[in-house]
Design a protein around this motif. Structure first.
Motif, mmCIF file in Angstrom:
data_model
loop_
_atom_site.group_PDB
_atom_site.id
_atom_site.type_symbol
_atom_site.label_atom_id
_atom_site.label_comp_id
_atom_site.label_asym_id
_atom_site.label_seq_id
_atom_site.Cartn_x
_atom_site.Cartn_y
_atom_site.Cartn_z
ATOM 1 N N VAL A 258 0.849 -1.000 -0.063
ATOM 2 C CA VAL A 258 0.057 -0.038 0.019
ATOM 3 C C VAL A 258 0.866 1.247 0.126
ATOM 4 O O VAL A 258 1.515 1.567 0.849
ATOM 5 C CB VAL A 258 -0.826 0.058 1.246
ATOM 6 N N THR A 259 0.729 1.925 -0.913
ATOM 7 C CA THR A 259 1.645 3.254 -1.197
ATOM 8 C C THR A 259 0.924 4.447 -0.427
ATOM 9 O O THR A 259 0.003 4.473 -0.146
ATOM 10 C CB THR A 259 1.499 3.638 -2.660
ATOM 11 N N PRO A 260 1.645 5.180 0.107
ATOM 12 C CA PRO A 260 1.052 6.811 0.832
ATOM 13 C C PRO A 260 0.136 7.302 -0.156
ATOM 14 O O PRO A 260 -0.747 8.010 0.311
ATOM 15 C CB PRO A 260 2.557 7.626 0.888
ATOM 16 N N GLU A 261 0.386 7.446 -1.476
ATOM 17 C CA GLU A 261 -0.772 7.992 -2.198
ATOM 18 C C GLU A 261 -2.011 7.304 -2.163
ATOM 19 O O GLU A 261 -3.163 7.939 -2.313
ATOM 20 C CB GLU A 261 -0.117 8.149 -3.817
ATOM 21 N N GLN A 262 -2.022 6.001 -2.123
ATOM 22 C CA GLN A 262 -3.320 5.084 -1.998
ATOM 23 C C GLN A 262 -3.726 5.488 -0.458
ATOM 24 O O GLN A 262 -4.998 5.837 -0.625
ATOM 25 C CB GLN A 262 -2.854 3.520 -2.018
ATOM 26 N N THR A 263 -2.882 5.687 0.487
ATOM 27 C CA THR A 263 -3.402 6.111 1.580
ATOM 28 C C THR A 263 -4.184 7.584 1.523
ATOM 29 O O THR A 263 -5.403 7.991 2.066
ATOM 30 C CB THR A 263 -2.441 6.262 2.786
ATOM 31 N N ARG A 264 -3.601 8.533 0.731
ATOM 32 C CA ARG A 264 -3.898 9.797 0.626
ATOM 33 C C ARG A 264 -5.250 9.957 0.131
ATOM 34 O O ARG A 264 -6.267 10.625 0.047
ATOM 35 C CB ARG A 264 -3.044 10.723 -0.217
ATOM 36 N N ASP A 265 -5.481 8.758 -0.867
ATOM 37 C CA ASP A 265 -6.711 8.755 -1.758
ATOM 38 C C ASP A 265 -7.870 8.244 -0.978
ATOM 39 O O ASP A 265 -9.159 8.534 -1.328
ATOM 40 C CB ASP A 265 -6.421 7.956 -3.289
ATOM 41 N N SER A 266 -7.475 7.307 0.161
ATOM 42 C CA SER A 266 -8.599 6.713 0.750
ATOM 43 C C SER A 266 -9.223 7.131 2.106
ATOM 44 O O SER A 266 -10.029 6.833 2.820
ATOM 45 C CB SER A 266 -8.362 5.138 1.113
ATOM 46 N N VAL A 267 -8.251 7.873 2.747
ATOM 47 C CA VAL A 267 -8.276 8.784 3.807
ATOM 48 C C VAL A 267 -8.456 10.106 3.938
ATOM 49 O O VAL A 267 -7.446 10.696 3.098
ATOM 50 C CB VAL A 267 -7.084 8.225 5.000
ATOM 51 N N VAL A 268 -9.338 10.711 4.608
ATOM 52 C CA VAL A 268 -9.702 12.247 4.884
ATOM 53 C C VAL A 268 -8.252 12.726 5.885
ATOM 54 O O VAL A 268 -8.413 12.122 6.959
ATOM 55 C CB VAL A 268 -10.700 12.732 5.005
ATOM 56 N N CYS A 269 -7.500 13.398 5.396
ATOM 57 C CA CYS A 269 -6.211 13.927 6.205
ATOM 58 C C CYS A 269 -6.135 15.411 6.379
ATOM 59 O O CYS A 269 -6.704 16.093 5.149
ATOM 60 C CB CYS A 269 -4.869 13.159 5.547
ATOM 61 N N GLY A 270 -5.692 15.747 7.246
ATOM 62 C CA GLY A 270 -5.496 17.189 7.434
ATOM 63 C C GLY A 270 -6.546 17.915 8.385
ATOM 64 O O GLY A 270 -7.280 17.322 9.202
ATOM 65 N N SER A 271 -6.814 19.146 8.380
ATOM 66 C CA SER A 271 -7.570 19.796 9.245
ATOM 67 C C SER A 271 -8.569 20.836 8.556
ATOM 68 O O SER A 271 -9.139 21.589 9.207
ATOM 69 C CB SER A 271 -6.594 20.865 10.184
ATOM 70 N N ASP A 272 -9.068 20.525 7.461
ATOM 71 C CA ASP A 272 -9.968 21.290 6.557
ATOM 72 C C ASP A 272 -11.581 20.609 6.853
ATOM 73 O O ASP A 272 -11.597 19.507 6.712
ATOM 74 C CB ASP A 272 -9.809 21.032 5.022
ATOM 75 N N PRO A 273 -12.311 21.533 7.520
ATOM 76 C CA PRO A 273 -13.381 20.830 7.997
ATOM 77 C C PRO A 273 -14.434 20.368 7.081
ATOM 78 O O PRO A 273 -15.197 19.326 7.164
ATOM 79 C CB PRO A 273 -14.300 22.217 8.929
ATOM 80 N N GLU A 274 -14.399 21.184 5.850
ATOM 81 C CA GLU A 274 -15.223 20.864 4.634
ATOM 82 C C GLU A 274 -14.950 19.035 4.127
ATOM 83 O O GLU A 274 -15.633 18.260 4.053
ATOM 84 C CB GLU A 274 -15.161 21.428 3.626
ATOM 85 N N ARG A 275 -13.304 19.115 4.371
ATOM 86 C CA ARG A 275 -12.996 17.438 3.747
ATOM 87 C C ARG A 275 -13.621 16.343 4.908
ATOM 88 O O ARG A 275 -13.954 15.340 4.451
ATOM 89 C CB ARG A 275 -11.523 17.491 3.772
ATOM 90 N N HIS A 276 -13.667 16.931 5.830
ATOM 91 C CA HIS A 276 -14.120 16.171 7.020
ATOM 92 C C HIS A 276 -15.514 16.019 7.184
ATOM 93 O O HIS A 276 -16.007 14.823 7.003
ATOM 94 C CB HIS A 276 -13.726 16.491 8.572
ATOM 95 N N ARG A 277 -16.314 17.020 6.562
ATOM 96 C CA ARG A 277 -17.789 16.706 6.377
ATOM 97 C C ARG A 277 -18.150 16.021 5.132
ATOM 98 O O ARG A 277 -18.849 15.033 5.184
ATOM 99 C CB ARG A 277 -18.386 18.152 6.373
ATOM 100 N N GLU A 278 -17.245 16.117 4.240
ATOM 101 C CA GLU A 278 -17.330 15.279 2.965
ATOM 102 C C GLU A 278 -17.193 13.828 3.165
ATOM 103 O O GLU A 278 -17.732 12.856 2.425
ATOM 104 C CB GLU A 278 -16.477 15.707 2.012
#
Length: 317
Positions: A258-278
């Motif tokens: 599993v690559t870091p890019e696959q993780t980036r694509d499958s998990v919401v990361c960071g502190s942007d509330p809208e991404r977490h809502r999505e």
């Protein structure tokens, strides 16, 4: 209206920290709690695995939120007779705010006593018999059971809640979903799969459903990806690997694919509330009555605070 719960990951946090998270989640306005049941973590980086029934006892004294096990396997590592007693005591201590979430388990946790790991078909048969036995024990009488997989010899549970707790059953494929519809009071899953959800609704006559997901809160998306990949890269493994690999080191080996890019694509990361809502909206739109969210990594307090301020109010509106 959808309810929002916080998911306590026993694989990643010790018992005191899990209780601290629950208290903070209640103060932040979460409606309920999920808690996982593992003997091993998925990998050594996660590094924890407290006994879930001890933690539930502590939760009952620390906060007033409902608790669901997500999920317990009552078939190999622990007899369904003992699970029936543990769940009954939990329901008493939580004053009825307890749901027993059950599933067919993973070799990761269930092989530890040296038992062979059954095929998926046999695991489903074992789970179905276990559910029937647990419910019979909750009736309060002496139980003598000679089943295909389990035996109970004049077993009686004396400490019982006023009403037996509901049993929700997990399902990640058609057969398991059908079992949940037949045997469960509700359904548990980790995907907003509308086809499986509708299959459950149709088979169960419209019983309720819960779903959960994980996010990785961090100041930056890159830090969140690094945390998620280090701790939960195993979540990206396909197919039945999660059910059949026997130890954390095997998961670590498989997770190298599993690559870091696959993780980036499958998990919401960071502190942007809208991404977490999505991240939660697909579950809401699919029609789940309860949606649970866990944080990966050390920044759970910041994640809970952000959800209280910027995520839950918007979703509820």
């Amino acid at each position: 209206m959808t309810k929002y719960g916080y998911f306590l990951s026993c694989e990643e946090y010790g018992p005191a920290e899990l209780v601290e998270q629950a208290v903070h989640a209640e103060a932040a306005g979460f409606d309920s709690l999920w808690i996982s049941d593992h003997f091993h973590p998925w990998n050594d980086e996660q590094g924890e695995s407290p006994f879930v029934w001890s933690v539930i006892g502590a939760l009952s004294q620390a906060c007033s939120l409902p608790v669901t096990t997500a999920v317990t396997c009552p078939t190999v590592r622990i007899s369904p007779v003992v699970i029936a007693q543990a769940a009954a005591t939990s329901a008493v201590m939580l004053e009825g705010r307890f749901t027993l979430g059950l599933g067919s388990g993973e070799a990761l946790n269930e092989h530890i006593l040296g038992d062979g790991w059954p095929t998926a078909e046999v695991r489903q048969e074992m789970l179905a018999e276990a559910i029937d036995l647990i419910r019979e024990l909750w009736d309060g009488g002496f139980v003598n059971h000679r089943g295909r997989y389990y035996t109970a010899d004049t077993a009686r549970i004396y400490t019982l809640p006023d009403e037996p707790p509901p049993i929700f059953v997990s399902g990640f494929g058609p057969e398991a979903t059908d079992l949940a519809a037949r045997k469960g009071d509700g359904y548990i899953t980790t995907s907003p799969d509308t086809d499986l959800l509708q299959r459950f609704r149709k088979g169960s006559g419209g019983k309720p459903a819960q779903a959960g997901t994980k996010v990785s809160w961090a100041e930056t998306e890159q830090e969140g990806v690094e945390i998620a990949h280090r701790l939960w890269g195993t979540s990206g493994l396909p197919g039945e690997l999660a059910q059949v690999l026997p130890s954390p080191r095997h998961f670590e080996q498989a997770a190298q694919l599993v690559t870091p890019e696959q993780t980036r694509d499958s998990v919401v990361c960071g502190s942007d509330p809208e991404r977490h809502r999505e991240a939660l909206r697909p579950f809401v739109e699919a029609g789940f009555e309860e949606v649970y969210v866990a944080n990966m990594g050390p920044h759970w307090r910041q994640m809970i605070d952000m959800y209280a301020e910027s995520v839950l109010p918007v979703l509820r509106a």
